[in-house]
Scaffold this active site. Sequence first.
Site, PDB file in Angstrom:
ATOM      1  N   ASN A   7      10.845  84.666-114.012  1.00 11.13           N
ATOM      2  CA  ASN A   7       9.701  84.119-114.116  1.00 11.13           C
ATOM      3  C   ASN A   7       8.880  85.045-112.936  1.00 11.13           C
ATOM      4  O   ASN A   7       8.937  85.072-111.942  1.00 11.13           O
ATOM      5  CB  ASN A   7       9.680  82.596-113.282  1.00 11.13           C
ATOM      6  CG  ASN A   7       8.556  81.970-113.588  1.00 11.13           C
ATOM      7  OD1 ASN A   7       7.426  82.288-113.822  1.00 11.13           O
ATOM      8  ND2 ASN A   7       8.523  80.759-113.257  1.00 11.13           N
ATOM      9  N   LYS A  14      10.753  85.261-109.681  1.00  7.83           N
ATOM     10  CA  LYS A  14      11.930  84.275-109.189  1.00  7.83           C
ATOM     11  C   LYS A  14      12.993  84.625-110.437  1.00  7.83           C
ATOM     12  O   LYS A  14      12.534  85.095-111.632  1.00  7.83           O
ATOM     13  CB  LYS A  14      11.338  83.013-109.410  1.00  7.83           C
ATOM     14  CG  LYS A  14      10.368  82.500-108.430  1.00  7.83           C
ATOM     15  CD  LYS A  14      10.108  81.052-108.471  1.00  7.83           C
ATOM     16  CE  LYS A  14       9.085  80.780-107.395  1.00  7.83           C
ATOM     17  NZ  LYS A  14       8.003  79.871-107.915  1.00  7.83           N
ATOM     18  N   ARG A  92       9.485  84.048-118.677  1.00 12.49           N
ATOM     19  CA  ARG A  92       8.618  83.269-118.926  1.00 12.49           C
ATOM     20  C   ARG A  92       7.445  83.542-119.197  1.00 12.49           C
ATOM     21  O   ARG A  92       6.840  84.539-118.421  1.00 12.49           O
ATOM     22  CB  ARG A  92       8.826  82.178-117.725  1.00 12.49           C
ATOM     23  CG  ARG A  92       7.954  80.957-118.016  1.00 12.49           C
ATOM     24  CD  ARG A  92       6.936  80.706-116.800  1.00 12.49           C
ATOM     25  NE  ARG A  92       6.464  79.234-116.979  1.00 12.49           N
ATOM     26  CZ  ARG A  92       6.801  78.381-116.597  1.00 12.49           C
ATOM     27  NH1 ARG A  92       7.668  78.383-115.796  1.00 12.49           N
ATOM     28  NH2 ARG A  92       6.328  76.970-116.922  1.00 12.49           N
ATOM     29  N   HIS A 181       2.903  74.194-120.406  1.00  9.08           N
ATOM     30  CA  HIS A 181       4.046  73.593-119.809  1.00  9.08           C
ATOM     31  C   HIS A 181       5.191  73.441-120.922  1.00  9.08           C
ATOM     32  O   HIS A 181       5.848  72.250-120.874  1.00  9.08           O
ATOM     33  CB  HIS A 181       3.729  72.275-119.057  1.00  9.08           C
ATOM     34  CG  HIS A 181       2.867  72.401-117.853  1.00  9.08           C
ATOM     35  ND1 HIS A 181       2.028  71.566-117.546  1.00  9.08           N
ATOM     36  CD2 HIS A 181       3.195  73.318-116.889  1.00  9.08           C
ATOM     37  CE1 HIS A 181       1.488  71.886-116.347  1.00  9.08           C
ATOM     38  NE2 HIS A 181       2.375  73.179-116.074  1.00  9.08           N
ATOM     39  N   HIS A 209       4.116  66.106-117.234  1.00 10.93           N
ATOM     40  CA  HIS A 209       4.403  66.831-116.191  1.00 10.93           C
ATOM     41  C   HIS A 209       3.342  67.143-114.985  1.00 10.93           C
ATOM     42  O   HIS A 209       2.343  67.708-115.140  1.00 10.93           O
ATOM     43  CB  HIS A 209       4.500  68.363-116.991  1.00 10.93           C
ATOM     44  CG  HIS A 209       5.042  69.687-116.057  1.00 10.93           C
ATOM     45  ND1 HIS A 209       6.235  70.192-116.384  1.00 10.93           N
ATOM     46  CD2 HIS A 209       4.451  70.077-115.357  1.00 10.93           C
ATOM     47  CE1 HIS A 209       6.184  70.920-115.289  1.00 10.93           C
ATOM     48  NE2 HIS A 209       5.172  71.087-114.652  1.00 10.93           N
ATOM     49  N   GLY A 211       2.813  68.599-111.595  1.00 15.33           N
ATOM     50  CA  GLY A 211       3.358  69.745-110.805  1.00 15.33           C
ATOM     51  C   GLY A 211       2.129  69.999-109.903  1.00 15.33           C
ATOM     52  O   GLY A 211       1.151  69.418-110.084  1.00 15.33           O
ATOM     53  N   GLY A 213       0.080  72.596-111.166  1.00 19.53           N
ATOM     54  CA  GLY A 213      -0.390  72.379-112.348  1.00 19.53           C
ATOM     55  C   GLY A 213       0.069  71.174-113.105  1.00 19.53           C
ATOM     56  O   GLY A 213       1.335  70.715-113.094  1.00 19.53           O
ATOM     57  N   ARG A 242      -7.246  72.586-109.387  1.00 22.86           N
ATOM     58  CA  ARG A 242      -8.137  72.373-110.851  1.00 22.86           C
ATOM     59  C   ARG A 242      -8.793  71.126-111.156  1.00 22.86           C
ATOM     60  O   ARG A 242      -8.017  70.094-110.823  1.00 22.86           O
ATOM     61  CB  ARG A 242      -7.232  72.999-111.891  1.00 22.86           C
ATOM     62  CG  ARG A 242      -6.792  74.247-111.878  1.00 22.86           C
ATOM     63  CD  ARG A 242      -5.794  74.857-112.906  1.00 22.86           C
ATOM     64  NE  ARG A 242      -4.670  75.537-112.439  1.00 22.86           N
ATOM     65  CZ  ARG A 242      -3.579  75.418-112.970  1.00 22.86           C
ATOM     66  NH1 ARG A 242      -3.319  75.016-114.109  1.00 22.86           N
ATOM     67  NH2 ARG A 242      -2.337  76.168-112.461  1.00 22.86           N
ATOM     68  N   ASP A 284      -1.637  69.700-101.512  1.00 22.45           N
ATOM     69  CA  ASP A 284      -0.297  69.375-101.560  1.00 22.45           C
ATOM     70  C   ASP A 284      -0.241  68.086-101.537  1.00 22.45           C
ATOM     71  O   ASP A 284      -0.533  67.359-100.487  1.00 22.45           O
ATOM     72  CB  ASP A 284       0.229  70.191-100.361  1.00 22.45           C
ATOM     73  CG  ASP A 284       1.844  69.883-100.419  1.00 22.45           C
ATOM     74  OD1 ASP A 284       2.439  68.774-100.741  1.00 22.45           O
ATOM     75  OD2 ASP A 284       2.690  70.847 -99.839  1.00 22.45           O
ATOM     76  N   GLY A 334       5.865  64.085-110.071  1.00 19.88           N
ATOM     77  CA  GLY A 334       6.265  62.952-111.105  1.00 19.88           C
ATOM     78  C   GLY A 334       7.846  62.883-110.707  1.00 19.88           C
ATOM     79  O   GLY A 334       8.135  61.511-110.624  1.00 19.88           O
ATOM     80  N   GLU A 386      13.194  74.271-116.539  1.00 22.67           N
ATOM     81  CA  GLU A 386      12.551  75.351-117.460  1.00 22.67           C
ATOM     82  C   GLU A 386      13.668  76.511-117.611  1.00 22.67           C
ATOM     83  O   GLU A 386      13.648  76.951-118.686  1.00 22.67           O
ATOM     84  CB  GLU A 386      11.163  75.640-116.838  1.00 22.67           C
ATOM     85  CG  GLU A 386      10.270  74.600-117.307  1.00 22.67           C
ATOM     86  CD  GLU A 386       9.077  74.650-116.207  1.00 22.67           C
ATOM     87  OE1 GLU A 386       9.290  74.506-115.056  1.00 22.67           O
ATOM     88  OE2 GLU A 386       7.838  74.771-116.564  1.00 22.67           O
TER      89      GLU A 386
HETATM   90  P1  ADP Z   1       4.515  74.069-109.706  1.00 23.63           P
HETATM   91  O1  ADP Z   1       5.846  74.448-110.096  1.00 23.63           O
HETATM   92  O2  ADP Z   1       3.606  73.888-110.544  1.00 23.63           O
HETATM   93  O3  ADP Z   1       4.186  74.980-108.263  1.00 23.63           O
HETATM   94  P2  ADP Z   1       6.103  71.795-108.742  1.00 23.63           P
HETATM   95  O4  ADP Z   1       6.669  71.012-109.896  1.00 23.63           O
HETATM   96  O5  ADP Z   1       7.128  72.167-107.628  1.00 23.63           O
HETATM   97  O6  ADP Z   1       4.982  72.874-108.912  1.00 23.63           O
HETATM   98  O7  ADP Z   1       5.421  70.595-107.899  1.00 23.63           O
HETATM   99  C1  ADP Z   1       4.462  70.913-106.896  1.00 23.63           C
HETATM  100  C2  ADP Z   1       3.888  69.533-106.356  1.00 23.63           C
HETATM  101  O8  ADP Z   1       4.741  68.745-106.243  1.00 23.63           O
HETATM  102  C3  ADP Z   1       2.726  69.996-105.041  1.00 23.63           C
HETATM  103  O9  ADP Z   1       1.557  69.201-105.160  1.00 23.63           O
HETATM  104  C4  ADP Z   1       3.927  69.088-104.206  1.00 23.63           C
HETATM  105  O10 ADP Z   1       2.960  68.667-103.069  1.00 23.63           O
HETATM  106  C5  ADP Z   1       4.415  68.116-104.939  1.00 23.63           C
HETATM  107  N1  ADP Z   1       5.854  67.556-104.332  1.00 23.63           N
HETATM  108  C6  ADP Z   1       6.627  67.914-103.965  1.00 23.63           C
HETATM  109  N2  ADP Z   1       7.660  67.439-103.223  1.00 23.63           N
HETATM  110  C7  ADP Z   1       6.921  66.244-103.304  1.00 23.63           C
HETATM  111  C8  ADP Z   1       7.406  64.894-102.566  1.00 23.63           C
HETATM  112  N3  ADP Z   1       8.560  64.753-101.963  1.00 23.63           N
HETATM  113  N4  ADP Z   1       6.487  63.905-102.932  1.00 23.63           N
HETATM  114  C9  ADP Z   1       5.289  64.064-103.488  1.00 23.63           C
HETATM  115  N5  ADP Z   1       4.903  65.085-104.082  1.00 23.63           N
HETATM  116  C10 ADP Z   1       5.805  66.585-103.791  1.00 23.63           C
END
Ligand code: ADP
Length: 407
Positions: A7, A14, A92, A181, A209, A211, A213, A242, A284, A334, A386
């Site tokens: 990735n 990664k 990816r 995604h 999904h 994250g 994003g 975003r 975050d 999520g 993924e």
């Molecule tokens: P990406 O792969 O898109 O960077 P992730 O799926 O790792 O993203 O998700 C990142 C998001 O998940 C961030 O907004 C982070 O703050 C949130 N996150 C990670 N751990 C926790 C947690 N324990 N509680 C709430 N949000 C979390």
Amino acid sequence: MKVLVINSGSSTIKFRVYEASGAQLTEVASGSVERIGEEISTVSYRGPRGSIEYKVRVRDHEEGMRHVLRVLSDPERGVISDPSEIRGVGHRVVHGGSEITGAVVVDERVEGVIEKYAKMAPLHNPANLMGIRAAKRVFSGAVHVAVFDTAFHATLPEHAYLYAIPYEYYLKHGIRRYGFHGISYTYVSRRASEILGVPLERLKLIICHLGSGASVAAVMHGRCVDTSMGMTPLEGLVMGTRCGDIDPSVFYFLMKWEGLSADEVYDLLNYRSGLLGLSGISNDVRVLLEEYRRGNPAAARALRVFAYRVKKYIGAYMAAMNGADAIVLTAGIGERSPVVRKLILENMENLGVKLDEARNEDPASHGWVISSDDSRVKVLVIPTNEELVIAEETLKKVRELEGRGGA
Ligand code: ADP
């Protein structure tokens, strides 16, 4: 046989290595090269016989990929003794437009498609392509397979993918919804079917999904029928930085009132909006939740707008599919935030959605189902994977080629 999954981002690589035996894939090592192009980069690796970490200058992706090979073939802690042991490399790729509807072996045409759609995914496609080109040089004996985030959405019907602007622009520029995604949706829909014990062909799923994003997909009988991200990953949900859905006139008025250029507004909507822009604190969710607990109104505002947008999409997709069997939450937020899950899913009893508070606090201990037993629509939390999907698709292509006497 070993499969390497890559990735590649603009300054990171990664990777994960899988051992294939039959159709079974087992992860054996993983790691990353971070801050490529900066003064000091970090190479890290974790394998079955220990970890490696060092700092070194890594000028570009090809040098980065050589470090991947170096740690993988480390005599003490590595997992290969020769690059040829890596038979397939899965990459990816974010945007494959409408041309690519499944995993493909990388050739000149595929590289051309990735380049073509770089204009719609300028942050991702060029970086993905750098990773592919570097890996092709370093792992030159392997079959290189590209797995696209857009491919899952190839089944979108016309009424879901067209924008209501003059049709000629769809024909001329390919301006339409593509969705992203998709690799995560592939994994999560399959897992949901396993957990529910119902074949995918008989399920209506709404997958969120969430994250940094974030997007939602409506998956009806195994086919994606709508999704919230659009021509680019900017549309739909509120994300870390975003804005998601917005009146397009805002673009025009921000240019006029703030004296901004088109590039500057585009930048503002991509990097300074979303949770960060609304809260003025952070993108975050962990930080925002901490502030929310302390009663910070700016954090509460951002989280509420975020959750409400997800709730609206769930309602919309229930209408689109004439109901849903399950709502699935995945990715960082999520999977890990009971508070955000509750903000999204509370007060939906009239739509058949009832959350169980105790299960929501600890989904893993309850078989990943967080709805109450009398909830008509099941709610699941499913950690996404993924890399496993990319490894599986790569393995399939390698086996197909070997079956034909190639590779
Ligand atoms: P990406 O792969 O898109 O960077 P992730 O799926 O790792 O993203 O998700 C990142 C998001 O998940 C961030 O907004 C982070 O703050 C949130 N996150 C990670 N751990 C926790 C947690 N324990 N509680 C709430 N949000 C979390």
